[in-house]
Design an enzyme around this catalytic site. Structure first.
Site, mmCIF file in Angstrom:
data_model
loop_
_atom_site.group_PDB
_atom_site.id
_atom_site.type_symbol
_atom_site.label_atom_id
_atom_site.label_comp_id
_atom_site.label_asym_id
_atom_site.label_seq_id
_atom_site.Cartn_x
_atom_site.Cartn_y
_atom_site.Cartn_z
ATOM 1 N N LYS A 95 12.779 -45.035 -61.635
ATOM 2 C CA LYS A 95 13.706 -45.160 -62.771
ATOM 3 C C LYS A 95 14.783 -46.207 -62.487
ATOM 4 O O LYS A 95 15.043 -47.083 -63.301
ATOM 5 C CB LYS A 95 14.394 -43.810 -63.074
ATOM 6 N N ARG A 132 19.097 -34.762 -68.077
ATOM 7 C CA ARG A 132 18.180 -34.086 -67.161
ATOM 8 C C ARG A 132 17.963 -32.628 -67.542
ATOM 9 O O ARG A 132 17.219 -31.926 -66.843
ATOM 10 C CB ARG A 132 18.770 -34.130 -65.756
ATOM 11 N N ARG A 183 12.276 -45.214 -49.070
ATOM 12 C CA ARG A 183 13.602 -45.653 -49.524
ATOM 13 C C ARG A 183 14.642 -45.373 -48.440
ATOM 14 O O ARG A 183 15.498 -46.206 -48.169
ATOM 15 C CB ARG A 183 13.963 -44.925 -50.827
ATOM 16 N N ARG A 196 20.844 -41.968 -48.400
ATOM 17 C CA ARG A 196 21.197 -40.827 -49.248
ATOM 18 C C ARG A 196 20.856 -39.526 -48.548
ATOM 19 O O ARG A 196 19.760 -39.367 -48.035
ATOM 20 C CB ARG A 196 20.423 -40.915 -50.575
ATOM 21 N N ARG A 223 14.524 -31.057 -55.293
ATOM 22 C CA ARG A 223 14.744 -31.996 -56.407
ATOM 23 C C ARG A 223 13.540 -31.987 -57.351
ATOM 24 O O ARG A 223 13.701 -32.034 -58.570
ATOM 25 C CB ARG A 223 15.001 -33.406 -55.861
HETATM 26 P P1 AMP Z 1 19.648 -39.411 -58.768
HETATM 27 O O1 AMP Z 1 20.339 -40.542 -58.089
HETATM 28 O O2 AMP Z 1 19.430 -39.653 -60.231
HETATM 29 O O3 AMP Z 1 18.399 -38.988 -58.054
HETATM 30 O O4 AMP Z 1 20.640 -38.160 -58.696
HETATM 31 C C1 AMP Z 1 21.057 -37.629 -57.460
HETATM 32 C C2 AMP Z 1 21.637 -36.254 -57.663
HETATM 33 O O5 AMP Z 1 22.789 -36.323 -58.518
HETATM 34 C C3 AMP Z 1 20.726 -35.240 -58.350
HETATM 35 O O6 AMP Z 1 19.824 -34.624 -57.443
HETATM 36 C C4 AMP Z 1 21.739 -34.250 -58.925
HETATM 37 O O7 AMP Z 1 22.289 -33.426 -57.916
HETATM 38 C C5 AMP Z 1 22.845 -35.187 -59.391
HETATM 39 N N1 AMP Z 1 22.614 -35.663 -60.762
HETATM 40 C C6 AMP Z 1 22.368 -36.947 -61.165
HETATM 41 N N2 AMP Z 1 22.223 -37.007 -62.490
HETATM 42 C C7 AMP Z 1 22.346 -35.738 -62.950
HETATM 43 C C8 AMP Z 1 22.258 -35.142 -64.232
HETATM 44 N N3 AMP Z 1 22.000 -35.856 -65.326
HETATM 45 N N4 AMP Z 1 22.443 -33.790 -64.314
HETATM 46 C C9 AMP Z 1 22.712 -33.061 -63.241
HETATM 47 N N5 AMP Z 1 22.786 -33.546 -61.998
HETATM 48 C C10 AMP Z 1 22.612 -34.871 -61.852
#
Ligand code: AMP
Length: 193
Positions: A13, A88, A127, A139, A150
């Site tokens: 994404k 999400r 990554r 991360r 996740r």
């Molecule tokens: P990402 O970088 O999109 O993989 O997001 C990393 C983490 O941030 C996720 O595993 C969640 O803990 C939190 N997070 C990111 N976007 C959202 C969202 N839209 N709703 C809830 N938690 C989020």
């Protein structure tokens, strides 16, 4: 143009959103990036979100909805934006509709990147290795244990959005297993329709 990119962790994404930013000149709104910045800056939101993110769970709808509502009101979003990692949950999807409707706007498309689960973990590990090799911070949630959680969160709370956008005639599915350039080309084809 207002786009949503949907897909499990590791689907690509962020990679696709970054490419589209260059091509269309609209910003990428990654709630993950915004939350990581808040954690780094030790803001109130960051302090509340940190443990949840480290565990691979989802931060509350109230927190992320507020972040996005504030962000899309900013000037650089006037011509559109690419939502990466938001919405999400169904509640977030409803909040998105409401935020757009308030401004007399509509979503153009929700693009789902479809990737075989088995390759996702490999991408996440890669990554993390690449970040380490280039001296970037790795991360905390890019590891096999947290990845499982996740992915569970994705199936439980995010996958229902596929039906949500299908029912609204907004869903477009793209093969996320293809080469990066091919995925981009498929997305562009959809956006030209
Ligand atoms: P990402 O970088 O999109 O993989 O997001 C990393 C983490 O941030 C996720 O595993 C969640 O803990 C939190 N997070 C990111 N976007 C959202 C969202 N839209 N709703 C809830 N938690 C989020």
């Amino acid at each position: 143009m207002r786009l949503i990119i949907l897909g499990p962790p590791g689907a690509g994404k962020g990679t696709q959103a970054q490419i589209l930013v260059e091509k269309y000149g609209i910003p990428q709104l990654s709630t993950g990036d915004m939350l990581r910045a808040a954690v780094k800056d030790e803001t109130d939101v960051g302090k509340r979100a940190k443990a949840v993110m480290d565990a691979g769970e989802l931060v509350s709808d109230a927190i992320v909805n507020a972040i996005v509502a504030e962000r899309i009101g900013q000037e650089d979003c006037a011509n559109g934006f690419i939502l990466d990692g938001y919405p999400r949950t169904l509640a977030q999807a409803d909040a998105t509709e409401a935020m757009l409707a308030e401004r007399g706007l509509e979503l153009d498309a929700a693009i789902e990147l479809q990737v075989d689960d088995k390759v996702l973990i490999g991408r996440i590990v890669k990554r993390a290795q690449e970040a380490k090799a280039t001296g970037e911070s790795v991360r905390k949630d890019d590891n096999a244990d947290v990845f499982e959680e996740r992915l569970r969160e994705y199936y439980k709370k995010t996958a229902p959005l596929i039906g949500y956008y299908y029912a609204r005639g907004k869903l477009h599915q793209v093969d996320g297993m293809a080469e990066i350039e091919e995925v981009t080309a498929d997305i562009e084809k959809i956006l030209r329709q």
